[in-house]
Design a protein around this motif. Structure first.
Motif, mmCIF file in Angstrom:
data_model
loop_
_atom_site.group_PDB
_atom_site.id
_atom_site.type_symbol
_atom_site.label_atom_id
_atom_site.label_comp_id
_atom_site.label_asym_id
_atom_site.label_seq_id
_atom_site.Cartn_x
_atom_site.Cartn_y
_atom_site.Cartn_z
ATOM 1 N N LYS A 150 39.705 77.960 27.199
ATOM 2 C CA LYS A 150 40.558 76.775 28.542
ATOM 3 C C LYS A 150 40.280 75.341 27.411
ATOM 4 O O LYS A 150 39.559 75.080 26.513
ATOM 5 C CB LYS A 150 39.625 76.695 29.439
ATOM 6 C CG LYS A 150 40.233 77.875 30.820
ATOM 7 C CD LYS A 150 39.587 77.189 31.365
ATOM 8 C CE LYS A 150 39.508 79.057 32.894
ATOM 9 N NZ LYS A 150 39.416 78.340 33.961
ATOM 10 N N PRO A 151 41.805 74.291 27.623
ATOM 11 C CA PRO A 151 41.205 73.104 27.102
ATOM 12 C C PRO A 151 40.467 72.558 27.882
ATOM 13 O O PRO A 151 39.872 71.986 28.413
ATOM 14 C CB PRO A 151 43.215 71.970 27.399
ATOM 15 C CG PRO A 151 43.774 73.938 27.613
ATOM 16 C CD PRO A 151 42.841 74.813 28.434
ATOM 17 N N TYR A 152 39.973 71.449 26.319
ATOM 18 C CA TYR A 152 38.617 70.556 27.522
ATOM 19 C C TYR A 152 38.982 68.598 26.820
ATOM 20 O O TYR A 152 39.507 68.699 25.602
ATOM 21 C CB TYR A 152 36.959 71.059 27.245
ATOM 22 C CG TYR A 152 37.232 71.119 25.715
ATOM 23 C CD1 TYR A 152 36.152 70.332 25.160
ATOM 24 C CD2 TYR A 152 37.114 72.420 25.220
ATOM 25 C CE1 TYR A 152 35.948 70.371 24.256
ATOM 26 C CE2 TYR A 152 36.717 72.734 23.954
ATOM 27 C CZ TYR A 152 36.018 71.804 23.443
ATOM 28 O OH TYR A 152 35.548 72.306 22.400
ATOM 29 N N VAL A 153 38.078 67.653 27.350
ATOM 30 C CA VAL A 153 38.506 66.631 26.519
ATOM 31 C C VAL A 153 37.406 66.425 26.143
ATOM 32 O O VAL A 153 36.072 66.383 27.085
ATOM 33 C CB VAL A 153 39.123 66.480 27.985
ATOM 34 C CG1 VAL A 153 39.321 64.162 27.132
ATOM 35 C CG2 VAL A 153 40.668 66.097 27.602
ATOM 36 N N VAL A 154 37.355 65.133 24.930
ATOM 37 C CA VAL A 154 35.751 64.897 24.721
ATOM 38 C C VAL A 154 36.816 63.423 24.291
ATOM 39 O O VAL A 154 37.409 63.189 23.504
ATOM 40 C CB VAL A 154 35.812 65.252 23.093
ATOM 41 C CG1 VAL A 154 34.888 64.342 23.079
ATOM 42 C CG2 VAL A 154 35.233 66.542 23.166
ATOM 43 N N PRO A 155 36.238 62.361 25.686
ATOM 44 C CA PRO A 155 36.610 60.974 25.832
ATOM 45 C C PRO A 155 36.528 60.072 25.053
ATOM 46 O O PRO A 155 35.480 60.393 24.415
ATOM 47 C CB PRO A 155 36.488 60.648 27.264
ATOM 48 C CG PRO A 155 35.629 61.735 27.977
ATOM 49 C CD PRO A 155 35.042 63.010 26.798
#
Length: 366
Positions: A162-167
């Motif tokens: 699944k997609p994920y974010v590293v801000p």
């Protein structure tokens, strides 16, 4: 120590000492010429489906630490060394190579003639092999190896689900994960990028909906032609957003632009491969891990330009699109492990993004 055997599909047998997991394993036997960096090698997803031979004779002397992993879960099938160190000496060491391999169910074999094995691979090319117990009949293993088909789902095994974010507060980057090394993510976060990591089969429409400033195509295992959905995705996004490809991402960019790839005899693996930059007239030492390469002849029929070549065999190491903002390299500029000669390529990517953004702003206010 428990004796084990390494059996190659050509009938060659090596007898050595088992360490790590006691499970039997099979995979493509390849060699890595790095003098250090075994922890990063073991945890590099690009080695999925492979048994790795380290040509440097002593491995494990500085142990395993928490900081040098390239992925959470190792995908390597097995590990071959001349000698491994049971009592590492390093202030960062958390455990030995042996205990780490046991904990991750990775079989190893030591005490064999690694120079002889390397010469066999260099002469005959990579081949399938099996690390197994002494009571396994050799002929049965050889027959099984020869009948085993090549794996075509290696990227699927190593990519995020699944997609994920590293801000971050900087440029918005979509990182297409084909089996990403964490070193790539570290370099982007070091530049304060806002990174969205997406699976290998995330479509072009979904990627463009994220409004990225740039798109990175990561490294990964196996044959680039086994990922046709990625090739189609690149065809749809090229020219719309700046692109930067590394290793498998480099090969996929070439295929999407009409070039071709082929399997190399024994590939490039190690942290000491010289590459010449044809545009700058400079030579760099690079970290590499790949079995496939873009073919020279196929480039002539595309809008791609060769920017870098390997000095050992003159294979293609870098390309740039002559019309759209897109470039790629076959080696690993994040250098984990390896020299940091080409780390500036991430800065070149940031500069490309800034130039495109500035151009778009000029067109809006014109």
């Amino acid at each position: 120590m428990l004796q084990r055997q390494l059996i190659l599909e050509d009938g060659t047998v090596f007898i050595g000492e088992g360490f790590g997991s006691e499970e039997n394993t099979s995979g493509e036997v390849v060699f890595n010429t790095g003098m250090t960096g075994y922890q990063e090698v073991i945890s590099d997803p690009s080695y999925c489906g492979q048994i790795v031979l380290m040509t440097y004779p002593l491995v494990g002397n500085y142990g395993i630490n928490r900081d040098d992993f390239e992925t959470v879960t190792p995908f390597i099938q097995g590990f071959i060394v001349k000698e491994y160190c049971e009592q590492p000496s390093n202030f960062r060491s958390d455990e030995s190579l042996n205990t780490f391999l046991k904990a991750n169910d990775i079989p190893g074999i030591a005490g064999i003639d690694t120079r002889k094995l390397t010469k066999i691979i260099r002469q005959h090319g990579t081949m399938k092999g099996c690390i197994t117990s002494m009571d396994e009949p050799v002929e049965q293993v050889i027959e099984r190896l020869r009948k085993t088909p090549e794996q075509t789902d290696l990227v699927q095994q190593t990519s995020t689900i699944k997609p994920y974010v590293v801000p971050g507060r900087g440029h918005r980057i979509v990182l297409v994960d084909f089996g990403m090394k964490h070193g790539i993510l570290r370099e982007l976060t070091k530049r304060d990028c806002h990174v969205t990591v997406v699976p290998y089969n995330y479509g072009a429409e979904n990627i463009l909906r994220l409004k990225p400033d740039g798109i990175m195509l990561t490294n990964g295992p196996g044959d680039p032609k086994d990922v046709p959905e990625a090739i189609e995705m690149i065809k749809e996004i090229i020219g719309k957003v700046p692109l930067f490809g590394i290793c498998l991402g480099h090969q996929l960019l070439a295929l999407a632009c009409g070039a071709d790839t082929e399997k190399m005899k024994f590939g490039h693996r190690g942290a000491n491969h010289p590459v010449k930059d044809l545009e700058k007239g400079k030579t760099y030492m690079t970290s590499q891990n790949h079995s496939y390469a873009v073919t020279n002849k196929s480039i002539n029929q595309t809008d791609l330009q060769i920017t870098q070549i390997a000095l050992n065999d003159h294979s293609i190491e870098g390309i740039r699109h002559t019309v759209y903002p897109a470039f790629s390299v076959q080696y690993h500029p994040e250098s984990s492990p390896g020299p940091e000669d080409t780390n500036q390529l991430f800065d070149d990517f940031m500069q490309m993004i800034e130039q495109i953004n500035a151009k778009n702003e000029e067109e809006v206010y014109a």
